[in-house]
Write a protein that holds these residues in place. Structure first.
Motif, PDB file in Angstrom:
ATOM      1  N   HIS A  24       0.874  -1.176   0.000  1.00 33.11           N
ATOM      2  CA  HIS A  24       0.000   0.000   0.000  1.00 33.11           C
ATOM      3  C   HIS A  24       0.904   1.218   0.000  1.00 33.11           C
ATOM      4  CE1 HIS A  24      -4.130  -1.293   0.729  1.00 33.11           C
ATOM      5  NE2 HIS A  24      -3.623  -2.299   1.392  1.00 33.11           N
TER       6      HIS A  24
ATOM      7  N   GLU B 234      -2.162   4.763   1.614  1.00 32.02           N
ATOM      8  CA  GLU B 234      -3.219   4.517   2.583  1.00 32.02           C
ATOM      9  C   GLU B 234      -3.083   5.516   3.721  1.00 32.02           C
ATOM     10  OE1 GLU B 234      -4.687   1.054   5.629  1.00 32.02           O
ATOM     11  OE2 GLU B 234      -3.882   0.491   3.696  1.00 32.02           O
TER      12      GLU B 234
ATOM     13  N   TYR C 235      -2.698  -7.000  -1.243  1.00 29.05           N
ATOM     14  CA  TYR C 235      -1.325  -6.559  -1.064  1.00 29.05           C
ATOM     15  C   TYR C 235      -0.615  -7.560  -0.180  1.00 29.05           C
ATOM     16  CZ  TYR C 235      -3.064  -2.183  -2.905  1.00 29.05           C
ATOM     17  OH  TYR C 235      -3.629  -1.238  -3.719  1.00 29.05           O
TER      18      TYR C 235
END
Length: 154
Positions: free
Chosen positions: A81, A84, A97
């Motif tokens: 990520h 995020e 992920y």
């Protein structure tokens, strides 16, 4: 009454069954759905080379770890990520992920010294040339005439 003996190899039968279930449902530790933890892989032969194509979207080519050890090709990597935030309101998350790895046993007749890997549009393609099989050599055998034995043998 005639008896027929059947040779069974339980290990080979179990391996065949396990391969079939893996193709259908994924491994017991990983789902069959395509995600970051299961690496989709195409394997085919083209121009005398065994070719492996893996979908690795979002991966930088320098972050891929491709190795061949003990006749096993292993492709590893990790998707992360990047944007995020804790303030983000997430409505749906379908992109997976995390780390992934995929290993495939290679046949013996490959030239592992000539492996080539190319990354393009989220796909890594690994090609390994086959070692050409030695063709049996045909040669002509000369036939000689037998010598006549002497008739003076007594």
């Amino acid at each position: 009454m005639m008896r027929t003996l059947v040779n069974m190899n339980p290990t080979a039968e179990a391996r065949t069954l396990e391969d079939m279930f893996e193709r259908l449902f994924g491994t017991p530790t990983r789902p069959a759905t395509t995600s970051a933890t299961t690496l989709p892989l195409d394997i085919y032969e083209h121009d005398g080379k065994l070719v492996f194509t893996a979908a690795v979207p979002g991966i930088d080519p320098k972050d891929l770890d491709i190795q061949i050890e003990n006749n096993v090709l292993t492709i590893k990597g990790e998707t992360r990520h990047e944007n995020e935030t804790k303030e983000a309101k997430i409505y749906r998350r379908e992109v997976s992920y995390g780390a992934f790895s995929r290993s495939v046993r290679l046949p013996d007749n490959l030239n592992q010294d000539a492996v080539d890997a190319e990354f393009k549009n989220g796909l890594v393609t690994i090609s390994i040339p086959r070692i050409p099989e030695e063709k049996p050599k045909a040669f002509k055998v000369a036939v000689r005439a037998a010598e006549a034995q002497a008739s003076t043998e007594a």
